[in-house]
Design a protein around this motif. Structure first.
Motif: not given
Length: 304
Positions: A167-172, A188-189, A208-214
């Motif tokens: 998970w990536t933190a966002d300022a929202a 963003c998934v 959660l962002n899409e993977a570059t190497s899925p």
């Protein structure tokens, strides 16, 4: 009344050596010229076809036929050019392909773009209809029912991850702005929002962002399985159902299994070995999660 012999008009014949009137070809048949002498010279008339039951019937909208010939009495069906259709069944020429087909619109009958739809049949420069605000669709959608919300809630609370550090933190600071941050990103998934203890609606937002190497193709069920929002990830998502399908040989079959399972919220098609896992969301303490739906990530668009 004249007793002089007359040539039989189109659609009729007479074998001759008699005083009988010209006989009519059967329904759906005609002749290619006048003065025909045999029922064998009756061919399928323009706009018609020989149906599977052996009875002639008009061609469906979107196709046309110029009719049969004496060498090839059964007519050939010709599709209208892509994006075009005919207004009625039984079209007999390409000139009758003069309206937009379903899923197409505008003066050139171009395919409807993401977030739009058209039922077809429009004449002139009639654009595709836009989905309602906050909804999207695949390309070439044909009805408003194919417009889906751009954010869909987990049925329980949250979708767990095998690696929660992804998970990536966002300022929202609110769930609404957290959702907006997710839909603003093409990668963003889904988002997870954890409410603060103050009860004022504020909290912590992570994406959660899409993977570059899925290694996993994960499809989130929309509604009862009308479509799926499919994303490339590098880990499993959700809690596996107690009962899993067997002998699943393709992602399409994995998706169908999730559609058939009432409590399934997503399928996880493991790209490394072709394994199919059906999963659900979990209850979370003061948390909520929604996955993103984008037109270019709909299964129906990826696999038309």
């Amino acid at each position: 009344t004249s007793t002089s012999p007359q040539e039989c008009p189109l659609g009729t014949f007479n074998e001759g050596r008699n005083r009988l009137p010209c006989q009519q070809c059967q329904t759906g048949f005609t002749t290619v010229d006048v003065s025909r002498t045999s029922a064998a010279q009756c061919v399928i008339q323009p706009g018609w076809q020989m149906a599977a039951d052996g009875v002639p019937a008009p061609y469906d909208k979107g196709t046309y036929s110029t009719g049969g010939t004496e060498l090839a009495p059964n007519a050939t069906c010709i599709p209208c050019p892509q994006g075009w259709s005919s207004q009625l069944d039984g079209a007999s020429s390409a000139a009758e392909c003069n309206v937009c087909a379903a899923g197409y619109g505008g003066g050139n009958c171009s395919q409807c773009s993401f977030g739009t739809f058209a039922a077809g049949g429009s004449v002139g420069d009639v654009a595709c209809n836009a989905c309602a605000a906050g909804f999207t669709s695949k390309r070439g959608a044909t009805q408003s029912q194919q417009c889906y919300p751009t954010l869909v809630s987990a049925l329980n609370d949250v979708f767990s991850l095998a690696n929660e550090t992804a998970w990536t933190a966002d300022a929202a600071a609110t769930a609404a702005t957290c959702g907006a941050a997710c839909t603003a990103s093409a990668t963003c998934v889904m988002y997870r929002f954890v409410f603060s203890e103050g009860g004022n609606g504020n909290g912590t937002c992570t994406l959660l962002n899409e993977a570059t190497s899925p290694t996993h193709s994960v499809g989130f069920k929309i509604g009862s399985g009308e479509d799926f929002s499919v994303w490339d990830l590098d880990q499993p998502v959700g809690s596996p159902l107690p009962e899993q399908p067997s002998e699943i040989a393709s992602e399409a079959a994995c998706m169908a299994a999730c559609t058939a399972a009432y409590d399934c919220e997503l399928y996880d098609w493991r790209l490394t070995d072709g394994a199919c896992i059906l999963a659900i969301s979990e209850l979370g303490n003061a948390a909520t999660s929604m996955f993103q739906v984008r037109g270019d990530h709909l299964y129906s668009d990826l696999h038309p």
